[in-house]
Structures are given as C-alpha cells and as structure tokens.
Scaffold this active site. Structure first.
Site, PDB file in Angstrom:
ATOM      1  N   ARG A  19       1.073  -1.261  -0.624  1.00  0.00           N
ATOM      2  CA  ARG A  19       0.286   0.162   0.417  1.00  0.00           C
ATOM      3  C   ARG A  19       0.779   1.380  -0.044  1.00  0.00           C
ATOM      4  O   ARG A  19       0.887   2.305  -0.583  1.00  0.00           O
ATOM      5  CB  ARG A  19      -0.874  -0.210   1.149  1.00  0.00           C
ATOM      6  CG  ARG A  19      -1.796   1.193   1.267  1.00  0.00           C
ATOM      7  CD  ARG A  19      -3.183   0.877   2.154  1.00  0.00           C
ATOM      8  NE  ARG A  19      -4.022   2.584   2.761  1.00  0.00           N
ATOM      9  CZ  ARG A  19      -5.183   2.345   2.764  1.00  0.00           C
ATOM     10  NH1 ARG A  19      -5.717   1.078   3.470  1.00  0.00           N
ATOM     11  NH2 ARG A  19      -5.545   3.917   3.154  1.00  0.00           N
ATOM     12  N   TYR A 151      12.102 -18.987   4.334  1.00  0.00           N
ATOM     13  CA  TYR A 151      11.169 -17.483   4.251  1.00  0.00           C
ATOM     14  C   TYR A 151      12.313 -17.469   3.702  1.00  0.00           C
ATOM     15  O   TYR A 151      13.139 -16.531   2.431  1.00  0.00           O
ATOM     16  CB  TYR A 151      10.509 -16.775   5.437  1.00  0.00           C
ATOM     17  CG  TYR A 151      10.835 -15.952   5.672  1.00  0.00           C
ATOM     18  CD1 TYR A 151       9.439 -15.152   4.736  1.00  0.00           C
ATOM     19  CD2 TYR A 151      11.189 -14.703   5.728  1.00  0.00           C
ATOM     20  CE1 TYR A 151       8.956 -13.637   4.566  1.00  0.00           C
ATOM     21  CE2 TYR A 151      11.444 -13.118   5.850  1.00  0.00           C
ATOM     22  CZ  TYR A 151       9.874 -13.226   4.958  1.00  0.00           C
ATOM     23  OH  TYR A 151      10.353 -11.829   4.733  1.00  0.00           O
ATOM     24  N   SER A 154      13.443 -18.436   0.598  1.00  0.00           N
ATOM     25  CA  SER A 154      12.770 -18.350  -0.668  1.00  0.00           C
ATOM     26  C   SER A 154      13.392 -16.106  -0.966  1.00  0.00           C
ATOM     27  O   SER A 154      13.394 -16.333  -1.598  1.00  0.00           O
ATOM     28  CB  SER A 154      11.214 -17.600  -0.168  1.00  0.00           C
ATOM     29  OG  SER A 154      10.551 -16.707   0.996  1.00  0.00           O
ATOM     30  N   ASP A 187       7.437  -2.767   9.131  1.00  0.00           N
ATOM     31  CA  ASP A 187       5.900  -3.031  10.487  1.00  0.00           C
ATOM     32  C   ASP A 187       4.802  -2.762   9.732  1.00  0.00           C
ATOM     33  O   ASP A 187       4.027  -2.288   9.397  1.00  0.00           O
ATOM     34  CB  ASP A 187       5.231  -1.062  11.177  1.00  0.00           C
ATOM     35  CG  ASP A 187       4.113  -1.230  12.281  1.00  0.00           C
ATOM     36  OD1 ASP A 187       3.783  -2.129  12.091  1.00  0.00           O
ATOM     37  OD2 ASP A 187       3.420  -0.004  12.464  1.00  0.00           O
TER      38      ASP A 187
END
EC number: 1.1.1.141
Length: 266
Positions: A19, A151, A154, A187
């Site tokens: 976003r 993770y 990847s 965050d």
C-alpha cells in the site's frame, strides 16, 4: 525513468509495504493496478486512495498470485484497462514455516512468474517500450535465519533470480531493468505473523532471539521502503541492484565481487 504518466502493477498492494508503494507511485503521478488476494482489504485500500487521488488512477484486481492462470489474467486486465505496463512491483509475500510449500509458491515462484509476465509485456523484443521490475526480498535474503529457513530460502531465491534476470534482460536488450529491495524489520502484518504458531510451527518456541533483534535494530515504517522503490525506479543506472534498508544506515546497497565475465553482461 520518470514515474509521472507511467502505469504500475503492484502485488500485495492492499496493506503494508504494498500500500505504501501504491501511494508513493500515485503521488509521483503514476496510474496503479492494486493487486491483492484479500478482497475486503483491497476494496478498502482503493476507496481510501480514491479520496486522495482521482478514482481512474487506480484499478483493484483480486488475485491469488500463486495461481498461474489468475496471475496471467491479471496482467492482461491491467494492460487492457490502462493500455500498457511500465512498472512492475512483485511485492506479495507470506511468512509460513508450517505450510512451507505455500511460502515458496507465493514468495518465490509467483515472483518468477510475475517477472516473466512483466517481461512479456514490457520487453522491447516483444513490442513493449521497456520498463522496470522491482522484486521484494528481505535482509533474510542475504543471511541465514534459524527460525525461518524456508522464508529465508525464498528471499535468497529472489535475490539470485533478480540479479541473474537483470543480466539476461540487459544481454537481450529488452529495455527492462530489474532490481530488488531487502529491508530489515518492517511494520507490516507479516511481522506480526512470527508470533503465531499457525505460521511458525515448531519454530514458535525459539522466537526469543528474533524479538531481541527487533528491539535492538528497530522497526522500519513502510514509507521508508517506498522511498527506496522510487529511487530504484528513477535512477536509470541501477540494474541488478540489491538495495538494503535498515534503521541504522537507511538506504544502501549490497556489494558483490564481479568477474570480467559478469561485467560484460551487466
């Protein structure tokens, strides 16, 4: 590349870093396709951005990036709607050591698929105008992490793929640049997932050191990652660059040893 007037596709755009990317691109004058699997979050994101920017500047498409057909159809819809594609940001990602196949499918396979789809539309070899592809990695893509081996794998994969694909794109005179971003702790909802057994599985018992690292190194705001994105887009000299972003050093780049063979292809 100047962002104004360009068309961008951002995956995982409904919240968090995605976003922030979308908002930064819109502020620079781009049109943005907001791609996310979360319908509710995606609709809310577009509605919020529509209050700040013209509604026609954005397009929301619900898509599971792990589904190859959905992803392919999403790219087609974006180009049909906006007429072209200039900027691709493969940002969608998850943290799930318990369902590690899902983590690899979303974090790595979909990034590779998205990159190749982006090249299909942007490459001058295919009649495109060139462009730029940014892939989201992590500092976990540059170092080992005991509590997040899948993770970590990847994100290492994204770094290796991006650097190699950037060389290939240059070798083929595609007109497309490829770079990656490796931030520290940010965050976002993914950061909160490390506290859940459903995500971490057996590693949930060993998260103490990770939490200590978070306290020591601090947590980045998504807007700082968005600043890095704009830098990678606007600096035409950057191709195959691996940008690191930390609270202590801000935006900086990973150094690599190169051979004469590699130099010829950069």
């Amino acid at each position: 590349m100047h962002v104004n007037g360009k068309v961008a596709l951002v995956t995982g755009a409904a919240q968090g870093i995605g976003r922030a990317f979308a908002e930064a691109l819109l502020l620079k004058g781009a049109k943005v396709a907001l791609v996310d699997w979360n319908l509710e979050a995606g609709v809310k994101c577009k509605a919020a951005l529509d209050e700040q920017f013209e509604p026609q500047k954005t397009l929301f498409i619900q898509c599971d990036v792990a589904d190859q057909e959905q992803l392919r159809d999403t790219f087609r819809k974006v180009v049909d709607h906006f007429g072209k594609l200039d900027i691709l940001v493969n940002n969608a990602g998850v943290n799930n050591e318990k369902n590690w196949e899902k983590t690899l499918q979303i974090n790595l396979v979909s990034v590779i698929s998205g990159t190749y789809l982006g090249l299909d539309y942007m490459s001058k070899q295919n009649g495109g105008e060139g462009g730029i592809n940014i892939n989201m990695s992590s500092l976990a893509g540059l170092m080992p992490v005991a509590q997040q081996p899948v993770y970590c794998a990847s994100k290492h994969g994204i770094v290796g793929f991006t650097r190699s694909a950037a060389m290939a794109a240059n070798l083929m005179n595609s007109g497309v640049r490829l770079n990656a971003i490796c931030p520290g702790f940010v965050d976002t909802p993914i950061l909160k997932s490390i506290e859940k057994e459903e995500n971490m599985g057996k590693y949930i018992e060993y998260m103490g050191p990770i939490k200590d690292m978070m306290k020591y190194y601090g947590i980045l705001d998504p807007s700082m990652i968005a600043n890095g994105l704009i830098t990678l887009i606007e600096d035409d000299a950057l191709n195959g660059a691996i940008m690191k972003i930390t609270t202590s050093k801000g935006i900086h780049f990973q150094d690599y040893d190169t051979t004469p063979f590699h130099m010829k292809m950069q």
